[in-house]
Scaffold this motif. Sequence first.
Motif, short mmCIF file in Angstrom:
data_model
loop_
_atom_site.label_atom_id
_atom_site.label_comp_id
_atom_site.label_asym_id
_atom_site.label_seq_id
_atom_site.Cartn_x
_atom_site.Cartn_y
_atom_site.Cartn_z
N PHE A 149 36.14 32.29 7.58
CA PHE A 149 36.28 31.61 8.87
C PHE A 149 37.58 30.81 8.92
N LEU A 150 37.96 30.20 7.78
CA LEU A 150 39.20 29.43 7.71
C LEU A 150 40.40 30.31 7.38
N TRP A 151 40.18 31.31 6.55
CA TRP A 151 41.26 32.19 6.11
C TRP A 151 41.85 32.96 7.29
N GLY A 152 40.99 33.39 8.23
CA GLY A 152 41.43 34.20 9.35
C GLY A 152 42.55 33.57 10.17
N PRO A 153 42.31 32.41 10.79
CA PRO A 153 43.35 31.83 11.65
C PRO A 153 44.59 31.39 10.87
N ILE A 154 44.41 30.96 9.62
CA ILE A 154 45.55 30.51 8.83
C ILE A 154 46.48 31.67 8.49
N ASN A 155 45.91 32.88 8.33
CA ASN A 155 46.69 34.05 7.92
C ASN A 155 46.90 35.06 9.05
N GLY A 156 46.74 34.62 10.28
CA GLY A 156 47.02 35.50 11.41
C GLY A 156 46.01 36.62 11.60
N ARG A 157 44.78 36.45 11.08
CA ARG A 157 43.73 37.47 11.22
C ARG A 157 42.56 36.92 12.03
N GLY A 158 42.85 35.95 12.88
CA GLY A 158 41.80 35.31 13.65
C GLY A 158 41.06 36.25 14.59
N LEU A 159 41.79 37.15 15.24
CA LEU A 159 41.14 38.05 16.19
C LEU A 159 40.25 39.07 15.47
N GLN A 160 40.65 39.49 14.26
CA GLN A 160 39.80 40.40 13.48
C GLN A 160 38.49 39.71 13.09
N VAL A 161 38.60 38.44 12.70
CA VAL A 161 37.40 37.68 12.36
C VAL A 161 36.54 37.47 13.61
N SER A 162 37.18 37.14 14.73
CA SER A 162 36.42 36.90 15.96
C SER A 162 35.73 38.18 16.43
N LEU A 163 36.33 39.36 16.17
CA LEU A 163 35.67 40.61 16.52
C LEU A 163 34.39 40.79 15.71
N GLY A 164 34.41 40.32 14.46
CA GLY A 164 33.20 40.35 13.65
C GLY A 164 32.10 39.53 14.29
N TYR A 165 32.48 38.39 14.88
CA TYR A 165 31.49 37.55 15.55
C TYR A 165 31.05 38.16 16.88
N PHE A 166 31.87 39.04 17.45
CA PHE A 166 31.43 39.80 18.63
C PHE A 166 30.36 40.81 18.24
N LEU A 167 30.57 41.47 17.09
CA LEU A 167 29.65 42.50 16.62
C LEU A 167 28.38 41.91 16.02
N LEU A 168 28.48 40.72 15.44
CA LEU A 168 27.36 40.07 14.77
C LEU A 168 26.10 39.96 15.63
N PRO A 169 26.19 39.49 16.88
CA PRO A 169 24.96 39.36 17.68
C PRO A 169 24.23 40.69 17.90
N LEU A 170 24.99 41.77 18.02
CA LEU A 170 24.35 43.08 18.20
C LEU A 170 23.54 43.46 16.97
N VAL A 171 24.07 43.17 15.79
CA VAL A 171 23.34 43.45 14.55
C VAL A 171 22.10 42.56 14.47
N MET A 172 22.24 41.31 14.89
CA MET A 172 21.11 40.37 14.87
C MET A 172 20.01 40.85 15.83
N VAL A 173 20.41 41.31 17.01
CA VAL A 173 19.44 41.81 17.98
C VAL A 173 18.73 43.04 17.42
N LEU A 174 19.48 43.93 16.77
CA LEU A 174 18.89 45.13 16.17
C LEU A 174 17.85 44.76 15.13
N ILE A 175 18.16 43.77 14.29
CA ILE A 175 17.21 43.31 13.27
C ILE A 175 15.97 42.72 13.93
N GLY A 176 16.18 41.91 14.98
CA GLY A 176 15.06 41.30 15.67
C GLY A 176 14.13 42.32 16.30
N CYS A 177 14.71 43.36 16.89
CA CYS A 177 13.90 44.39 17.56
C CYS A 177 13.19 45.29 16.55
#
Length: 312
Positions: free
Chosen positions: A89-117
Amino acid sequence: MYKGVALSVLASITFGILYFYTEFLKPLNSEETFAWRMLATIPFLTLLMWSMGDLKLIADILKRALKQPTFILWLILSSILCTTQLWLFLWGPINGRGLQVSLGYFLLPLVMVLIGCVLYKEKLSKWQIAAIVLAVLGVGHEIWRIGSIAWETAYVALAYPLYFFLRRVFKTDNLGGFWWDLALIIPVSIYLAFIYSDTVSLIAVFPHLILAVIGLGFLSALGLGSYILASRYLPFVIFGLLSYLEPVLLAFASILLGERVSATEWFTYIPIWCAVLLLVIEGTLHLMKQKNKQDELKINANNLEKRIGRDE
């Protein structure tokens, strides 16, 4: 339910602030920032647990570990799953990979929903289904645009759901379990802060870092503590969908830090933002219905009292 929703929103807002907060921690690198974040969060988390009367949870988990030595293996794995995410979470923005990390957080809820269902047999409302469809469109477009999934994206999207699922399985889904996640990584934090690099001399040159680290510890304890509690109070599906507020804030923070969104990337973010908007609308409508029901109950109660009074 409402308590869980409030905690989830508070956590997302705090994480958004933390993503931007890394600017105040320069010239610390990602490893040094991570080390001081762990060292500074533990005291504030302990104070938070003391104020809530939850310190006994720490002792309860220790007793389980002493009675079941194999349980220690889970605590170590839990700590690794949790703290590597915090480092990323800290490494991403410091090293210019913030958007790649944020995309992971975009995908995360879908995986959580899949597990819940699938695993918890939780049901989706029509609004939630529509939000998921929009989210799938946005994330699918981003994967198509890039042509692959960055390792940062995959790790966020897969490791976090595994972490939360196993916490429920091993019954450590409380602040006590999270306290041990951080406590077990303290030796590594000490190594990174004092042996791997001499941050004490660096702090002496940049004294503003003292206040910055204190603020980092406070915000981390507030955000992470709220997030952990929200995961306990909410169904997996709702918890996952509410997590969409966080990547929206992370994306804005990344843009403020100098990263740019190309014209084609907007086809990723706009559907995601629309999905968040649908969830907000659903929540607002639900609150209005609840308020109307309460008002009707009050009116009925008043009418009943009046009738009883007339009969007497």
